[in-house]
Write a protein that holds these residues in place. Structure first.
Motif, mmCIF file in Angstrom:
data_model
loop_
_atom_site.group_PDB
_atom_site.id
_atom_site.type_symbol
_atom_site.label_atom_id
_atom_site.label_comp_id
_atom_site.label_asym_id
_atom_site.label_seq_id
_atom_site.Cartn_x
_atom_site.Cartn_y
_atom_site.Cartn_z
ATOM 1 N N GLY A 160 0.783 -1.224 0.000
ATOM 2 C CA GLY A 160 0.000 0.000 0.000
ATOM 3 C C GLY A 160 0.815 1.274 0.000
ATOM 4 N N LYS A 161 2.151 1.178 0.079
ATOM 5 C CA LYS A 161 2.999 2.371 0.063
ATOM 6 C C LYS A 161 3.322 2.768 -1.378
ATOM 7 C CE LYS A 161 3.153 2.224 4.556
ATOM 8 N NZ LYS A 161 2.417 3.217 5.378
ATOM 9 N N GLU A 162 4.136 3.815 -1.505
ATOM 10 C CA GLU A 162 4.489 4.299 -2.839
ATOM 11 C C GLU A 162 5.340 3.284 -3.600
ATOM 12 O OE1 GLU A 162 3.425 6.918 -4.346
ATOM 13 O OE2 GLU A 162 2.269 7.738 -2.664
ATOM 14 N N TRP A 163 6.262 2.623 -2.923
ATOM 15 C CA TRP A 163 7.072 1.581 -3.554
ATOM 16 C C TRP A 163 7.080 0.356 -2.647
ATOM 17 C CZ3 TRP A 163 11.528 0.156 -0.867
ATOM 18 C CH2 TRP A 163 11.963 1.055 0.111
ATOM 19 N N MET A 164 6.988 -0.824 -3.261
ATOM 20 C CA MET A 164 6.781 -2.075 -2.529
ATOM 21 C C MET A 164 7.709 -3.159 -3.073
ATOM 22 S SD MET A 164 2.632 -1.749 -2.756
ATOM 23 C CE MET A 164 2.742 -0.676 -4.197
ATOM 24 N N PRO A 165 8.787 -3.495 -2.373
ATOM 25 C CA PRO A 165 9.663 -4.578 -2.832
ATOM 26 C C PRO A 165 8.942 -5.925 -2.767
ATOM 27 C CG PRO A 165 10.732 -3.210 -1.158
ATOM 28 C CD PRO A 165 9.288 -2.857 -1.152
ATOM 29 N N TYR A 166 9.315 -6.830 -3.656
ATOM 30 C CA TYR A 166 8.695 -8.153 -3.642
ATOM 31 C C TYR A 166 9.715 -9.216 -4.027
ATOM 32 C CZ TYR A 166 8.483 -8.268 -8.762
ATOM 33 O OH TYR A 166 8.816 -8.297 -10.090
ATOM 34 N N LEU A 167 9.430 -10.427 -3.572
ATOM 35 C CA LEU A 167 10.205 -11.617 -3.918
ATOM 36 C C LEU A 167 9.205 -12.713 -4.230
ATOM 37 C CD1 LEU A 167 12.889 -13.310 -3.976
ATOM 38 C CD2 LEU A 167 12.461 -13.783 -1.547
ATOM 39 N N LEU A 200 5.379 -0.251 -7.988
ATOM 40 C CA LEU A 200 5.177 1.179 -7.787
ATOM 41 C C LEU A 200 3.691 1.499 -7.846
ATOM 42 C CD1 LEU A 200 8.020 2.521 -10.114
ATOM 43 C CD2 LEU A 200 8.136 2.063 -7.654
ATOM 44 N N ALA A 201 3.203 2.200 -6.825
ATOM 45 C CA ALA A 201 1.788 2.565 -6.784
ATOM 46 C C ALA A 201 1.499 3.650 -7.812
ATOM 47 C CB ALA A 201 1.413 3.046 -5.385
ATOM 48 N N LEU A 202 0.443 3.460 -8.570
ATOM 49 C CA LEU A 202 0.022 4.466 -9.537
ATOM 50 C C LEU A 202 -1.192 5.203 -8.991
ATOM 51 C CD1 LEU A 202 0.536 2.512 -12.899
ATOM 52 C CD2 LEU A 202 2.065 4.150 -11.787
ATOM 53 N N ARG A 203 -2.355 4.934 -9.501
ATOM 54 C CA ARG A 203 -3.566 5.581 -9.020
ATOM 55 C C ARG A 203 -4.720 4.599 -9.095
ATOM 56 N NH1 ARG A 203 -4.858 10.408 -13.051
ATOM 57 N NH2 ARG A 203 -6.673 10.498 -11.660
ATOM 58 N N SER A 204 -5.721 4.843 -8.264
ATOM 59 C CA SER A 204 -6.918 4.010 -8.227
ATOM 60 C C SER A 204 -6.536 2.547 -8.017
ATOM 61 C CB SER A 204 -7.728 4.209 -9.510
ATOM 62 O OG SER A 204 -8.928 3.470 -9.461
ATOM 63 N N ARG A 205 -6.902 1.666 -8.938
ATOM 64 C CA ARG A 205 -6.677 0.233 -8.791
ATOM 65 C C ARG A 205 -5.415 -0.263 -9.492
ATOM 66 N NH1 ARG A 205 -10.885 -3.327 -7.416
ATOM 67 N NH2 ARG A 205 -12.781 -2.307 -6.696
ATOM 68 N N TYR A 206 -4.555 0.620 -9.971
ATOM 69 C CA TYR A 206 -3.437 0.194 -10.800
ATOM 70 C C TYR A 206 -2.093 0.439 -10.121
ATOM 71 C CZ TYR A 206 -6.830 -0.172 -14.582
ATOM 72 O OH TYR A 206 -7.900 -0.532 -15.352
ATOM 73 N N ASP A 207 -1.151 -0.495 -10.380
ATOM 74 C CA ASP A 207 0.241 -0.365 -9.972
ATOM 75 C C ASP A 207 1.121 -0.756 -11.152
ATOM 76 O OD1 ASP A 207 -0.475 0.335 -7.360
ATOM 77 O OD2 ASP A 207 -0.471 -1.753 -6.690
ATOM 78 N N HIS A 242 -5.903 -4.276 -9.320
ATOM 79 C CA HIS A 242 -6.451 -4.806 -8.073
ATOM 80 C C HIS A 242 -7.899 -5.236 -8.308
ATOM 81 C CE1 HIS A 242 -3.124 -3.493 -5.379
ATOM 82 N NE2 HIS A 242 -2.927 -2.649 -6.370
ATOM 83 N N LEU A 243 -8.146 -6.548 -8.157
ATOM 84 C CA LEU A 243 -9.472 -7.088 -8.441
ATOM 85 C C LEU A 243 -10.463 -6.793 -7.334
ATOM 86 C CD1 LEU A 243 -8.456 -10.541 -9.928
ATOM 87 C CD2 LEU A 243 -9.398 -8.601 -11.167
ATOM 88 N N ARG A 244 -10.112 -7.101 -6.081
ATOM 89 C CA ARG A 244 -11.046 -6.932 -4.974
ATOM 90 C C ARG A 244 -10.255 -6.768 -3.696
ATOM 91 N NH1 ARG A 244 -13.366 -13.133 -4.402
ATOM 92 N NH2 ARG A 244 -11.349 -14.160 -4.252
ATOM 93 N N GLY A 245 -10.979 -6.387 -2.630
ATOM 94 C CA GLY A 245 -10.327 -6.158 -1.351
ATOM 95 C C GLY A 245 -9.833 -4.729 -1.253
ATOM 96 N N ALA A 246 -9.938 -4.178 -0.053
ATOM 97 C CA ALA A 246 -9.516 -2.795 0.146
ATOM 98 C C ALA A 246 -8.001 -2.694 0.133
ATOM 99 C CB ALA A 246 -10.067 -2.269 1.474
ATOM 100 N N ARG A 247 -7.480 -1.712 -0.567
ATOM 101 C CA ARG A 247 -6.043 -1.494 -0.580
ATOM 102 C C ARG A 247 -5.608 -0.873 0.730
ATOM 103 N NH1 ARG A 247 -3.903 1.206 -6.016
ATOM 104 N NH2 ARG A 247 -1.991 0.769 -4.871
ATOM 105 N N ALA A 248 -4.434 -1.266 1.176
ATOM 106 C CA ALA A 248 -3.905 -0.692 2.407
ATOM 107 C C ALA A 248 -3.621 0.791 2.200
ATOM 108 C CB ALA A 248 -2.622 -1.423 2.816
ATOM 109 N N PRO A 249 -3.830 1.628 3.226
ATOM 110 C CA PRO A 249 -3.567 3.058 3.071
ATOM 111 C C PRO A 249 -2.097 3.334 2.843
ATOM 112 C CG PRO A 249 -3.962 2.502 5.377
ATOM 113 C CD PRO A 249 -4.282 1.278 4.578
ATOM 114 N N ARG A 250 -1.801 4.348 2.041
ATOM 115 C CA ARG A 250 -0.415 4.706 1.750
ATOM 116 C C ARG A 250 0.170 5.539 2.873
ATOM 117 N NH1 ARG A 250 -0.920 6.386 -4.669
ATOM 118 N NH2 ARG A 250 -1.824 4.438 -5.357
#
Length: 250
Positions: A160-167, A200-207, A242-250
């Motif tokens: 839910g933050k501006e940038w999100m590392p993943y493995l 990287l977080a974009l806007r609305s439902r997209y990253d 993002h299909l469903r579920g509330a996104r975590a706040p940034r």
């Protein structure tokens, strides 16, 4: 004589009435004592709050699990020999990945299931490879195929933050229209992918997903006598929805 009998009949009736009355007196007394209790019970029953029954409507519904659909494409930019002997080839893929947060958290990260289907797979293979997948002639030719990875996981930090590392890691099968890497190998191969990147977080439902350090391995695991296999490094670019579920706040 007749008058005496007429006088005795009422007398007998009076005696019976008195005897019956004496028997009824205790019952009437008990009823009189219980009457206040009955009145109190009636008033208490009228003042009792109706019972509250727990129904499905009164139980709060669980929030839907967060899930994502990722439209992705990848291109290899090099290879190395660790788990496979093939060399000089390149791999290009395009498809979709599905991530579902059904496993909670692990190591401080969101722990997701990950599955993938790649309907477009292109292997840029060197000409006339030997049995171990090394090209013996100049030039390349393209071999098409598809891949499915039904088993996988993803660890996502800073959700839910501006940038999100993943493995992540994904495991499945890949198939080609001809025997890949060697004419003594197989059409179908086992595949294994690992990736390290950032979302990287974009806007609305997209990253936007940037997987700059990804590995794609496939081989036949010696189900035939020859197992050339290939390990390639690739860059992966994906658009996350993002299909469903509330996104975590940034």
């Amino acid at each position: 004589m007749g008058g005496l009998l007429r006088n005795l009949v009422p007398l007998r009736s009076s005696r019976e009435f008195a005897r019956i009355s004496r028997r009824l007196l205790p019952v009437l007394a008990i009823c009189g004592c219980l009457q206040p209790c009955w009145s109190q019970a009636s008033s208490d029953a009228a003042s009792v709050t109706p019972a509250v029954f727990i129904t499905r409507a009164t139980v709060p519904a669980k929030p839907p699990l967060e899930s994502e659909l990722i439209y992705e494409a990848a291109a290899s930019y090099g290879h190395y020999k660790i788990f496979a002997s093939g060399s000089g080839d390149f791999l290009y893929t395009a498809g979709m990945e599905y991530d579902l947060n059904c496993w909670g958290r692990l190591l401080g990260a969101r722990f997701d299931y990950a599955g993938e289907i790649l309907p477009l797979v292109l292997l840029k293979q060197g000409n006339k490879p030997d049995i171990w997948g090394t090209p013996q002639a100049p030039g390349y030719h393209m071999v098409s195929g598809l891949a499915v990875s039904p088993i996988g996981f993803r660890l996502l930090w800073r959700d839910g933050k501006e940038w999100m590392p993943y493995l992540e890691g994904k495991y499945g099968m890949i198939g080609f229209t001809e025997k890949a890497l060697s004419n003594r190998a197989t059409y179908e191969n086992f595949s294994m992918q690992s990736a390290l990147g950032v979302k990287l977080a974009l806007r609305s439902r997209y990253d936007l997903r940037l997987g700059l350090f990804s590995d794609f391995h496939f081989s036949d695991a010696f189900i035939v006598p020859v197992n050339p296999g290939l390990d390639v490094m690739n860059a992966n670019l994906g658009l996350v929805y993002h299909l469903r579920g509330a996104r975590a706040p940034r």
